[in-house]
Scaffold this motif. Structure first.
Motif, PDB file in Angstrom:
ATOM      1  N   PRO A 150       0.757  -1.135   0.121  1.00  0.00           N
ATOM      2  CA  PRO A 150      -0.093  -0.225  -0.016  1.00  0.00           C
ATOM      3  C   PRO A 150       0.873   1.214  -0.043  1.00  0.00           C
ATOM      4  N   ASN A 151       2.155   1.165   0.554  1.00  0.00           N
ATOM      5  CA  ASN A 151       2.814   2.582   0.610  1.00  0.00           C
ATOM      6  C   ASN A 151       3.677   2.813  -0.834  1.00  0.00           C
ATOM      7  N   LEU A 152       3.509   1.962  -1.562  1.00  0.00           N
ATOM      8  CA  LEU A 152       4.243   2.395  -2.967  1.00  0.00           C
ATOM      9  C   LEU A 152       3.703   3.844  -3.778  1.00  0.00           C
ATOM     10  N   LYS A 153       4.869   4.496  -3.870  1.00  0.00           N
ATOM     11  CA  LYS A 153       4.607   5.946  -4.369  1.00  0.00           C
ATOM     12  C   LYS A 153       4.691   5.647  -5.952  1.00  0.00           C
ATOM     13  N   PHE A 154       3.994   6.716  -6.651  1.00  0.00           N
ATOM     14  CA  PHE A 154       3.612   6.814  -7.964  1.00  0.00           C
ATOM     15  C   PHE A 154       4.109   7.958  -8.717  1.00  0.00           C
ATOM     16  N   ARG A 155       5.417   7.974  -9.354  1.00  0.00           N
ATOM     17  CA  ARG A 155       5.715   9.373  -9.847  1.00  0.00           C
ATOM     18  C   ARG A 155       5.260   9.309 -11.402  1.00  0.00           C
ATOM     19  N   ASN A 156       4.858  10.253 -12.163  1.00  0.00           N
ATOM     20  CA  ASN A 156       4.450  10.322 -13.594  1.00  0.00           C
ATOM     21  C   ASN A 156       3.362   9.360 -13.656  1.00  0.00           C
ATOM     22  N   LEU A 157       2.619   9.067 -12.893  1.00  0.00           N
ATOM     23  CA  LEU A 157       1.540   8.071 -12.926  1.00  0.00           C
ATOM     24  C   LEU A 157       0.920   8.245 -14.500  1.00  0.00           C
ATOM     25  N   GLY A 158       0.871   9.581 -15.075  1.00  0.00           N
ATOM     26  CA  GLY A 158      -0.114   9.718 -16.058  1.00  0.00           C
ATOM     27  C   GLY A 158       0.498   9.260 -17.475  1.00  0.00           C
ATOM     28  N   ARG A 159       1.815   8.796 -17.304  1.00  0.00           N
ATOM     29  CA  ARG A 159       2.303   8.010 -18.759  1.00  0.00           C
ATOM     30  C   ARG A 159       1.424   6.595 -18.594  1.00  0.00           C
ATOM     31  N   LEU A 160       0.979   6.025 -17.571  1.00  0.00           N
ATOM     32  CA  LEU A 160       0.380   4.890 -17.673  1.00  0.00           C
ATOM     33  C   LEU A 160      -0.960   4.840 -18.251  1.00  0.00           C
ATOM     34  N   ILE A 161      -1.213   5.131 -19.173  1.00  0.00           N
ATOM     35  CA  ILE A 161      -2.494   5.119 -19.814  1.00  0.00           C
ATOM     36  C   ILE A 161      -3.308   4.021 -20.040  1.00  0.00           C
ATOM     37  N   SER A 162      -2.846   2.860 -19.900  1.00  0.00           N
ATOM     38  CA  SER A 162      -3.503   1.523 -20.043  1.00  0.00           C
ATOM     39  C   SER A 162      -3.743   0.855 -18.705  1.00  0.00           C
ATOM     40  N   LEU A 163      -3.438   1.593 -17.541  1.00  0.00           N
ATOM     41  CA  LEU A 163      -3.423   0.957 -16.244  1.00  0.00           C
ATOM     42  C   LEU A 163      -5.083   1.061 -15.973  1.00  0.00           C
ATOM     43  N   VAL A 205      -1.252  13.314  -3.843  1.00  0.00           N
ATOM     44  CA  VAL A 205      -0.906  14.442  -4.394  1.00  0.00           C
ATOM     45  C   VAL A 205       0.109  15.151  -3.616  1.00  0.00           C
ATOM     46  N   SER A 206       1.173  15.751  -4.308  1.00  0.00           N
ATOM     47  CA  SER A 206       2.351  16.547  -3.684  1.00  0.00           C
ATOM     48  C   SER A 206       2.580  17.737  -4.751  1.00  0.00           C
ATOM     49  N   ASN A 207       3.371  18.678  -4.288  1.00  0.00           N
ATOM     50  CA  ASN A 207       3.737  19.768  -4.985  1.00  0.00           C
ATOM     51  C   ASN A 207       5.065  19.417  -5.642  1.00  0.00           C
ATOM     52  N   GLU A 208       5.598  18.103  -5.500  1.00  0.00           N
ATOM     53  CA  GLU A 208       6.779  17.663  -6.178  1.00  0.00           C
ATOM     54  C   GLU A 208       6.393  17.135  -7.499  1.00  0.00           C
ATOM     55  N   GLN A 209       7.159  17.554  -8.657  1.00  0.00           N
ATOM     56  CA  GLN A 209       7.000  17.184  -9.834  1.00  0.00           C
ATOM     57  C   GLN A 209       6.909  15.781 -10.068  1.00  0.00           C
ATOM     58  N   GLY A 210       5.694  15.421 -10.736  1.00  0.00           N
ATOM     59  CA  GLY A 210       5.410  14.001 -11.177  1.00  0.00           C
ATOM     60  C   GLY A 210       4.549  13.486 -10.122  1.00  0.00           C
ATOM     61  N   TYR A 211       3.961  14.262  -9.173  1.00  0.00           N
ATOM     62  CA  TYR A 211       3.045  13.888  -8.155  1.00  0.00           C
ATOM     63  C   TYR A 211       1.684  15.028  -8.171  1.00  0.00           C
ATOM     64  N   GLU A 212       1.473  15.705  -9.109  1.00  0.00           N
ATOM     65  CA  GLU A 212       0.451  16.666  -9.345  1.00  0.00           C
ATOM     66  C   GLU A 212      -1.040  15.945  -9.682  1.00  0.00           C
ATOM     67  N   VAL A 213      -1.766  16.519  -9.372  1.00  0.00           N
ATOM     68  CA  VAL A 213      -3.229  16.067  -9.532  1.00  0.00           C
ATOM     69  C   VAL A 213      -3.478  15.743 -10.871  1.00  0.00           C
ATOM     70  N   LYS A 214      -2.784  16.595 -11.741  1.00  0.00           N
ATOM     71  CA  LYS A 214      -2.975  16.464 -13.273  1.00  0.00           C
ATOM     72  C   LYS A 214      -2.435  14.915 -13.897  1.00  0.00           C
ATOM     73  N   GLN A 215      -1.544  14.204 -13.075  1.00  0.00           N
ATOM     74  CA  GLN A 215      -1.167  12.973 -13.639  1.00  0.00           C
ATOM     75  C   GLN A 215      -2.268  12.208 -13.695  1.00  0.00           C
ATOM     76  N   LEU A 216      -3.393  12.231 -13.114  1.00  0.00           N
ATOM     77  CA  LEU A 216      -4.475  11.417 -13.337  1.00  0.00           C
ATOM     78  C   LEU A 216      -5.270  11.570 -14.664  1.00  0.00           C
ATOM     79  N   ARG A 217      -5.019  12.732 -15.378  1.00  0.00           N
ATOM     80  CA  ARG A 217      -5.899  13.319 -16.353  1.00  0.00           C
ATOM     81  C   ARG A 217      -6.267  12.340 -17.429  1.00  0.00           C
ATOM     82  N   ASP A 218      -5.032  11.512 -18.000  1.00  0.00           N
ATOM     83  CA  ASP A 218      -5.442  10.480 -18.986  1.00  0.00           C
ATOM     84  C   ASP A 218      -5.334   8.822 -18.612  1.00  0.00           C
ATOM     85  N   VAL A 219      -5.365   8.707 -17.253  1.00  0.00           N
ATOM     86  CA  VAL A 219      -5.437   7.276 -16.847  1.00  0.00           C
ATOM     87  C   VAL A 219      -6.918   6.962 -16.656  1.00  0.00           C
TER      88      VAL A 219
END
Length: 279
Positions: free
Chosen positions: A46-59, A68-82
């Motif tokens: 459960p504690n696995l972190k996901f950076r750049n989740l938005g690239r995994l469009i088939s997930l 969500v955090s302010n760090e690059q790769g963890y923005e809420v917009k990463q969910l846009r295309d998943v």
């Protein structure tokens, strides 16, 4: 193709056609394989972190929460295309979303295969937006129409959005299970005009001074649980459909009156066949 965490992870980015990964027995804390665009399923702790989740469009399955955090790769917009996600999606760290426009980038309404959604705010006053901004953020997080269960935790917005309280809201009007946890607003709880098919309502440690006044119109409601709500002293009229009523660690006056024959609060739950009171 299935790859276990016991294999050498350095080779994984070269295997672009991987559809399933099993990291449950692995020790990694961050998912480093955002280029696996064919990936559909993962098994992990459960504690696995996901950076750049938005690239995994088939997930299709996300076994851990997305924080969500302010760090690059963890923005809420990463969910846009998943948008092929199915089952349950937990989004933590929503105190880091600073506007409705930013919340809309999550594109939650497009995730039509989701059945459960959990929206979580954490943090103290120093890290939170104003109640007005937080209300706009929740408005932008409108779930897909087909969602069956919704959990909102730690929300401190000044109001509830139209997709929750409006009769024609465009939100999940078929919602069956609603859980509101540690929601802090002055005055009564929100009207649930948007959820006529609600069957389970769980209210935990909310600061409202009364329950919504329209609850009698929730004619399919079967299960009502109220826990740790210290400011509520009276009940509204409740629907005849309720089969289970539970009151735990609430205001002493409310607890006692619900057990006192003839009291108005007792009369409002007299018709419910199964009741439980715990201090």
């Amino acid at each position: 193709m299935l790859i276990s965490a016991t294999k050498r992870t350095s080779a994984l980015p070269k295997l672009h056609h991987i559809q399933l990964l099993d990291f449950y027995k692995g020790k990694i804390l961050e998912f480093p394989f955002a280029d696996l665009v064919k990936l559909r399923h993962m098994f992990c702790r459960p504690n696995l972190k996901f950076r750049n989740l938005g690239r995994l469009i088939s997930l299709q399955t996300l076994p851990s929460c997305f924080t969500v955090s302010n760090e690059q790769g963890y923005e809420v917009k990463q969910l846009r295309d998943v948008n092929k996600l199915r089952g349950r999606l937990d989004i933590y760290g929503l105190e880091n979303v600073k506007s409705k426009e930013e919340a809309l980038e999550a594109n939650l309404a497009a995730k039509e295969r989701l059945t459960e959604l959990c929206l979580v705010w954490f943090g103290d006053d120093d890290t939170r937006c104003s109640p007005e901004v937080e209300a706009e953020v929740l408005a932008g997080l409108c779930p897909p129409v087909g969602i069956q269960k919704l959990v909102i935790h730690g929300y401190r917005g000044s109001r509830y959005p139209d997709w929750m309280v409006g009769k024609q809201s465009g939100g999940p009007d078929g919602l069956r299970n609603l859980q509101l946890q540690r929601c802090s607003q002055l005055g009564p709880g929100p009207q649930f005009e948007a959820f006529p098919h609600l069957r389970v309502l769980y209210i935990w440690c909310c600061s409202w001074d009364s329950l919504p006044g329209n609850m009698e119109h929730l004619t399919l409601l079967e299960n009502l649980n109220i826990v740790g709500c210290k400011n509520i002293r009276c009940l509204p009229a409740l629907p005849q459909s309720i089969e289970w009523f539970s009151l735990t660690s609430c205001n002493d006056e409310l607890m006692e009156s619900c057990k006192t024959a003839g009291h108005p609060n007792w009369q409002k739950i007299e018709h419910i066949p199964r009741k439980r009171f715990r201090q």
